[in-house]
Design a protein around this motif. Structure first.
Motif, PDB file in Angstrom:
ATOM      1  N   ALA A 156       0.833  -1.205   0.000  1.00 48.08           N
ATOM      2  CA  ALA A 156       0.000   0.000   0.000  1.00 48.08           C
ATOM      3  C   ALA A 156       0.867   1.254   0.000  1.00 48.08           C
ATOM      4  O   ALA A 156       0.572   2.238  -0.691  1.00 48.08           O
ATOM      5  N   VAL A 157       1.950   1.220   0.793  1.00 43.74           N
ATOM      6  CA  VAL A 157       2.893   2.346   0.792  1.00 43.74           C
ATOM      7  C   VAL A 157       3.484   2.528  -0.598  1.00 43.74           C
ATOM      8  O   VAL A 157       3.581   3.639  -1.131  1.00 43.74           O
ATOM      9  N   SER A 158       3.913   1.408  -1.198  1.00 42.63           N
ATOM     10  CA  SER A 158       4.523   1.470  -2.527  1.00 42.63           C
ATOM     11  C   SER A 158       3.559   2.052  -3.550  1.00 42.63           C
ATOM     12  O   SER A 158       3.940   2.880  -4.385  1.00 42.63           O
ATOM     13  N   ARG A 159       2.272   1.636  -3.487  1.00 45.59           N
ATOM     14  CA  ARG A 159       1.287   2.146  -4.441  1.00 45.59           C
ATOM     15  C   ARG A 159       1.072   3.649  -4.268  1.00 45.59           C
ATOM     16  O   ARG A 159       0.969   4.390  -5.253  1.00 45.59           O
ATOM     17  N   GLN A 160       0.998   4.099  -3.016  1.00 43.09           N
ATOM     18  CA  GLN A 160       0.781   5.526  -2.762  1.00 43.09           C
ATOM     19  C   GLN A 160       1.942   6.365  -3.294  1.00 43.09           C
ATOM     20  O   GLN A 160       1.743   7.431  -3.878  1.00 43.09           O
ATOM     21  N   ILE A 161       3.161   5.881  -3.086  1.00 39.69           N
ATOM     22  CA  ILE A 161       4.327   6.633  -3.551  1.00 39.69           C
ATOM     23  C   ILE A 161       4.409   6.600  -5.069  1.00 39.69           C
ATOM     24  O   ILE A 161       4.778   7.589  -5.706  1.00 39.69           O
ATOM     25  N   GLN A 162       4.028   5.477  -5.685  1.00 40.54           N
ATOM     26  CA  GLN A 162       3.999   5.403  -7.145  1.00 40.54           C
ATOM     27  C   GLN A 162       2.987   6.401  -7.703  1.00 40.54           C
ATOM     28  O   GLN A 162       3.257   7.088  -8.701  1.00 40.54           O
ATOM     29  N   GLN A 163       1.829   6.504  -7.046  1.00 34.48           N
ATOM     30  CA  GLN A 163       0.826   7.471  -7.479  1.00 34.48           C
ATOM     31  C   GLN A 163       1.363   8.903  -7.358  1.00 34.48           C
ATOM     32  O   GLN A 163       1.114   9.747  -8.220  1.00 34.48           O
ATOM     33  N   LEU A 164       2.104   9.162  -6.272  1.00 40.52           N
ATOM     34  CA  LEU A 164       2.683  10.486  -6.081  1.00 40.52           C
ATOM     35  C   LEU A 164       3.716  10.783  -7.164  1.00 40.52           C
ATOM     36  O   LEU A 164       3.754  11.898  -7.715  1.00 40.52           O
ATOM     37  N   GLU A 165       4.565   9.828  -7.468  1.00 44.81           N
ATOM     38  CA  GLU A 165       5.572  10.022  -8.512  1.00 44.81           C
ATOM     39  C   GLU A 165       4.911  10.238  -9.874  1.00 44.81           C
ATOM     40  O   GLU A 165       5.368  11.076 -10.666  1.00 44.81           O
ATOM     41  N   ASP A 166       3.832   9.505 -10.147  1.00 45.16           N
ATOM     42  CA  ASP A 166       3.103   9.710 -11.403  1.00 45.16           C
ATOM     43  C   ASP A 166       2.497  11.110 -11.459  1.00 45.16           C
ATOM     44  O   ASP A 166       2.498  11.769 -12.507  1.00 45.16           O
ATOM     45  N   PHE A 167       1.972  11.559 -10.324  1.00 40.99           N
ATOM     46  CA  PHE A 167       1.368  12.899 -10.258  1.00 40.99           C
ATOM     47  C   PHE A 167       2.420  13.978 -10.524  1.00 40.99           C
ATOM     48  O   PHE A 167       2.167  14.945 -11.252  1.00 40.99           O
ATOM     49  N   LEU A 168       3.604  13.810  -9.923  1.00 46.68           N
ATOM     50  CA  LEU A 168       4.661  14.805 -10.055  1.00 46.68           C
ATOM     51  C   LEU A 168       5.442  14.665 -11.362  1.00 46.68           C
ATOM     52  O   LEU A 168       6.068  15.630 -11.822  1.00 46.68           O
ATOM     53  N   GLY A 169       5.454  13.463 -11.902  1.00 43.57           N
ATOM     54  CA  GLY A 169       6.217  13.219 -13.118  1.00 43.57           C
ATOM     55  C   GLY A 169       7.707  13.095 -12.882  1.00 43.57           C
ATOM     56  O   GLY A 169       8.519  13.337 -13.788  1.00 43.57           O
ATOM     57  N   ILE A 170       8.112  12.714 -11.657  1.00 44.11           N
ATOM     58  CA  ILE A 170       9.525  12.537 -11.318  1.00 44.11           C
ATOM     59  C   ILE A 170       9.671  11.342 -10.382  1.00 44.11           C
ATOM     60  O   ILE A 170       8.709  10.917  -9.742  1.00 44.11           O
ATOM     61  N   SER A 171      10.886  10.818 -10.288  1.00 40.16           N
ATOM     62  CA  SER A 171      11.183   9.737  -9.345  1.00 40.16           C
ATOM     63  C   SER A 171      11.629  10.342  -8.021  1.00 40.16           C
ATOM     64  O   SER A 171      12.500  11.226  -7.993  1.00 40.16           O
ATOM     65  N   LEU A 172      11.041   9.868  -6.949  1.00 41.43           N
ATOM     66  CA  LEU A 172      11.376  10.376  -5.614  1.00 41.43           C
ATOM     67  C   LEU A 172      12.354   9.456  -4.884  1.00 41.43           C
ATOM     68  O   LEU A 172      13.068   9.906  -3.985  1.00 41.43           O
ATOM     69  N   PHE A 173      12.375   8.184  -5.237  1.00 44.44           N
ATOM     70  CA  PHE A 173      13.245   7.206  -4.583  1.00 44.44           C
ATOM     71  C   PHE A 173      13.992   6.377  -5.636  1.00 44.44           C
ATOM     72  O   PHE A 173      13.518   6.192  -6.760  1.00 44.44           O
ATOM     73  N   THR A 174      15.153   5.900  -5.239  1.00 45.54           N
ATOM     74  CA  THR A 174      15.854   4.848  -5.979  1.00 45.54           C
ATOM     75  C   THR A 174      16.051   3.674  -5.034  1.00 45.54           C
ATOM     76  O   THR A 174      16.248   3.865  -3.828  1.00 45.54           O
ATOM     77  N   ARG A 175      15.985   2.467  -5.565  1.00 47.70           N
ATOM     78  CA  ARG A 175      16.124   1.271  -4.737  1.00 47.70           C
ATOM     79  C   ARG A 175      17.596   0.964  -4.520  1.00 47.70           C
ATOM     80  O   ARG A 175      18.428   1.107  -5.419  1.00 47.70           O
ATOM     81  N   THR A 176      17.923   0.536  -3.285  1.00 44.51           N
ATOM     82  CA  THR A 176      19.281   0.120  -2.927  1.00 44.51           C
ATOM     83  C   THR A 176      19.208  -1.278  -2.321  1.00 44.51           C
ATOM     84  O   THR A 176      18.123  -1.826  -2.105  1.00 44.51           O
ATOM     85  N   ARG A 177      20.372  -1.819  -1.994  1.00 40.33           N
ATOM     86  CA  ARG A 177      20.398  -3.152  -1.371  1.00 40.33           C
ATOM     87  C   ARG A 177      19.742  -3.147  -0.003  1.00 40.33           C
ATOM     88  O   ARG A 177      19.284  -4.169   0.487  1.00 40.33           O
ATOM     89  N   HIS A 178      19.724  -1.978   0.654  1.00 39.48           N
ATOM     90  CA  HIS A 178      19.221  -1.892   2.026  1.00 39.48           C
ATOM     91  C   HIS A 178      17.827  -1.277   2.108  1.00 39.48           C
ATOM     92  O   HIS A 178      17.321  -1.061   3.204  1.00 39.48           O
ATOM     93  N   GLY A 179      17.228  -0.981   0.967  1.00 36.55           N
ATOM     94  CA  GLY A 179      15.894  -0.386   0.992  1.00 36.55           C
ATOM     95  C   GLY A 179      15.728   0.617  -0.124  1.00 36.55           C
ATOM     96  O   GLY A 179      15.918   0.290  -1.302  1.00 36.55           O
ATOM     97  N   VAL A 180      15.398   1.842   0.237  1.00 39.18           N
ATOM     98  CA  VAL A 180      15.220   2.895  -0.761  1.00 39.18           C
ATOM     99  C   VAL A 180      16.009   4.128  -0.324  1.00 39.18           C
ATOM    100  O   VAL A 180      16.311   4.321   0.853  1.00 39.18           O
ATOM    101  N   GLU A 181      16.300   4.964  -1.309  1.00 38.34           N
ATOM    102  CA  GLU A 181      17.070   6.181  -1.045  1.00 38.34           C
ATOM    103  C   GLU A 181      16.447   7.323  -1.833  1.00 38.34           C
ATOM    104  O   GLU A 181      16.055   7.152  -3.000  1.00 38.34           O
ATOM    105  N   LEU A 182      16.312   8.468  -1.194  1.00 44.71           N
ATOM    106  CA  LEU A 182      15.717   9.619  -1.857  1.00 44.71           C
ATOM    107  C   LEU A 182      16.601  10.116  -2.995  1.00 44.71           C
ATOM    108  O   LEU A 182      17.825  10.183  -2.864  1.00 44.71           O
ATOM    109  N   THR A 183      15.976  10.451  -4.125  1.00 50.84           N
ATOM    110  CA  THR A 183      16.682  11.168  -5.174  1.00 50.84           C
ATOM    111  C   THR A 183      16.893  12.611  -4.704  1.00 50.84           C
ATOM    112  O   THR A 183      16.351  13.033  -3.671  1.00 50.84           O
TER     113      THR A 183
END
Length: 324
Positions: A36-63
């Protein structure tokens, strides 16, 4: 028209994930699933038209864009949470009053008395911010402001309601040492002031206020005296700066008496003439809209009770003042 903002749920999920650098920790904090968290953030990124996170080995990291957006979004979510908590706790009768104030009035008059408002209205928290320029209400930065200005300035302040507080009357003051230096035979009155004539005061150096360069010329002309150099002297923007300069013997200043009571009591400054200048400016409480909130009504009534104690001397008068 629909506001161009994303959903609150997506912003809450984004802020939590940004703070923890983890969708998993965000899901635990918000009591929803990780998907659910992932879907909400994906919706936010689609709304903004930019990537907010990048995936790392330990989780996610803000762009970089995500870092900037998180920094800007977080205080608004915090403020919304606090305003909601205030509304629930006080049922609209208490909370936070964001007040803009002219600087010297804030430090010399309002702050030393504000504890009495806190005692009378513990349900209201007052936040102060100072400025010498007219306050803007369009961005909801301030709920109200205490402003010193002319009637013309107030009349040309659109979309606001004003409450007159008091006239700004100016007195001429300087240090006792400056009087001793120029008028060693001057006799002090019983109230600790002097009553020198305007023609005598021509011999004292002047201190000027930056925003009102003709103030001394106006004072001398009001009292039928022609000063040869009414614009000479150091210039300072604030009354508090003028009072410090005057107390150190640097010249004579025109300052509202209510703002220098402490200096007059301690003898750092003395009033040098009974001749006053009724300033063109007055103090007003100003707020947007035509209807005062309960918080502004209570603060306005308290201000008037402090400025004019005899006009609010019992509970009936005080309640009536709330409706003014």
């Amino acid at each position: 028209m629909r506001r161009n903002i994303p959903s609150l749920q997506s912003l809450i999920c984004f802020e939590s994930a940004a703070r923890h650098s983890s969708y998993t920790h965000a899901s635990l904090e918000l009591c929803i699933t990780q998907s659910a968290v992932s879907r909400q953030i994906q919706q936010l990124e689609d709304f903004l038209g930019i990537s907010l996170f990048t995936r790392t080995r330990h989780g996610v990291e803000l762009t970089y864009a995500g870092q900037q957006y998180a920094k800007n979004v977080r205080p608004y979510l915090t403020g919304l949470e606090k305003m909601t908590s205030d509304m629930i706790s006080h049922k609209g009768q208490g909370g936070t009053l964001k007040l803009g104030v002219v600087p010297t009035f804030a430090t010399r008059w309002l702050l030393p008395r504000l504890h009495r408002f806190n005692v009378r209205h513990p349900e209201i928290t007052v936040h102060l911010e100072t400025s010498t320029k007219p306050f803007l209400f369009d961005d909801n930065i301030f709920d109200a402001a205490i402003y010193a200005g002319t009637q013309q300035q107030i009349d040309h302040w659109p979309g606001t309601q004003t409450h007159f507080l008091m006239q700004e009357d100016l007195v001429a003051v300087c240090s006792p040492q400056l009087i001793q230096q120029h008028f060693p035979d001057a006799i002090m009155n019983g109230n600790g002031s002097f009553d020198l004539t305007p023609s005598e005061l021509i011999h004292l150096p002047l201190l000027q206020q930056t925003t009102r360069p003709a103030i001394w010329q106006e004072w001398f002309q009001t009292h039928q005296t022609e000063h040869p150099r009414p614009h000479d002297g150091q210039r300072h923007e604030l009354f508090s700066m003028l009072s410090v300069a005057a107390s150190h013997g640097m010249g004579m200043a025109l300052i509202p008496q209510m703002l220098i009571e402490q200096e007059l009591t301690t003898g750092q400054l003395v009033i040098v003439s009974s001749a006053k200048l009724q300033g063109s400016r007055s103090y007003y409480l100003v707020h947007a809209g035509q209807q005062s909130s309960p918080l502004i009504q209570k603060f306005t009534a308290w201000l008037k009770s402090e400025l004019h104690p005899s006009s609010v001397n019992d509970l009936t008068d005080y309640c009536s003042a709330l409706k003014d």
